[in-house]
Motif scaffolding. Sequence first.
Motif, PDB file in Angstrom:
ATOM      1  N   PRO A  99       0.824  -1.214   0.000  1.00  0.00           N
ATOM      2  CA  PRO A  99       0.000   0.000   0.000  1.00  0.00           C
ATOM      3  C   PRO A  99       0.856   1.263   0.000  1.00  0.00           C
ATOM      4  O   PRO A  99       2.036   1.233   0.365  1.00  0.00           O
ATOM      5  N   ASN A 100       0.248   2.353  -0.442  1.00  0.00           N
ATOM      6  CA  ASN A 100       0.975   3.615  -0.378  1.00  0.00           C
ATOM      7  C   ASN A 100       0.896   4.183   1.039  1.00  0.00           C
ATOM      8  O   ASN A 100       0.226   3.637   1.920  1.00  0.00           O
ATOM      9  N   GLU A 101       1.575   5.292   1.262  1.00  0.00           N
ATOM     10  CA  GLU A 101       1.635   5.858   2.612  1.00  0.00           C
ATOM     11  C   GLU A 101       0.275   6.335   3.106  1.00  0.00           C
ATOM     12  O   GLU A 101      -0.015   6.301   4.294  1.00  0.00           O
ATOM     13  N   ALA A 102      -0.573   6.783   2.188  1.00  0.00           N
ATOM     14  CA  ALA A 102      -1.881   7.309   2.580  1.00  0.00           C
ATOM     15  C   ALA A 102      -2.791   6.238   3.154  1.00  0.00           C
ATOM     16  O   ALA A 102      -3.664   6.517   3.970  1.00  0.00           O
ATOM     17  N   THR A 103      -2.603   4.983   2.735  1.00  0.00           N
ATOM     18  CA  THR A 103      -3.505   3.910   3.145  1.00  0.00           C
ATOM     19  C   THR A 103      -2.818   2.832   3.986  1.00  0.00           C
ATOM     20  O   THR A 103      -3.484   1.889   4.420  1.00  0.00           O
ATOM     21  N   ARG A 104      -1.534   2.958   4.222  1.00  0.00           N
ATOM     22  CA  ARG A 104      -0.771   1.872   4.838  1.00  0.00           C
ATOM     23  C   ARG A 104      -1.342   1.438   6.187  1.00  0.00           C
ATOM     24  O   ARG A 104      -1.501   0.242   6.453  1.00  0.00           O
TER      25      ARG A 104
END
Length: 265
Positions: free
Chosen positions: A17-22
């Motif tokens: 996942p990217n940082e926004a959703t991690r």
Amino acid sequence: MNAPVPIFMYHSIAEAPNEATRALSVAPEAFAEQMTLLGDLGCTPISTAELARSWRSGGPLPRRPVLVTFDDGYEGVHRHALPVLAKHGFAATLFVSTGWLRGAYDTGGALDEMLDWDQVRELADADVEIGGHSHTHPQLDQLTDDALRFEVLRCKEIVADELGTRPVSFAYPYGYSSRRVRQMVREAGFGQSLAVGNSLARRRQGPYALRRVTVRRSTGIDEFEQLAEGRAIARIFARDRALTKGYAMVRRARQARRKAIRSRV
């Protein structure tokens, strides 16, 4: 019939996942392990509509009912979660923010890779209830009446147009609601709605404020078992509740300022 029910709140199921959703993105192997545990415990995942229908009518629920829910509409729900759900024969509910999904209604606000409508239809065909989660995922209780009405009704209309059946369940973005928001959701024709609260759902909460427990990337299998069995939930989410209370005071103050400004215009 009146026993509390764990409602699990998932978001993304993703390997990277990217940082926004991690923080709220569960690894596929962890999700598979969690679903296997539910089966081993003798739990029976049901849809949001089924739980609400039973609690309204007084009808029976299956043995050890639980709910598996997903918010927003991330692509990994189709890629990673659906095969696991199908393997176990588990029902689930997906709450979609229609303006975040790929396709004609995309507003460009999504945080990561999202489902498209063909994938949503495949999920619906596989015993996944599709519910509403607003159009653009705002904090609904901070909106004007007109904006609130648009977010709820636009979401409902798009889901109904794409799937051929109107959604009957709703989940509040961020878990935020108010009496005004709940009334709007009810007037829009939704029969029940889910908040967060990080506690078990109980019949006395009413159909428009049913609580869920958050499943994160950091949720280990032992902690997940405690959630499934309704144990130690207050301890597990103690920090979350403290932060929620503080933020609620800030949000109420902001809302009061907005109302004051609008009344002077």
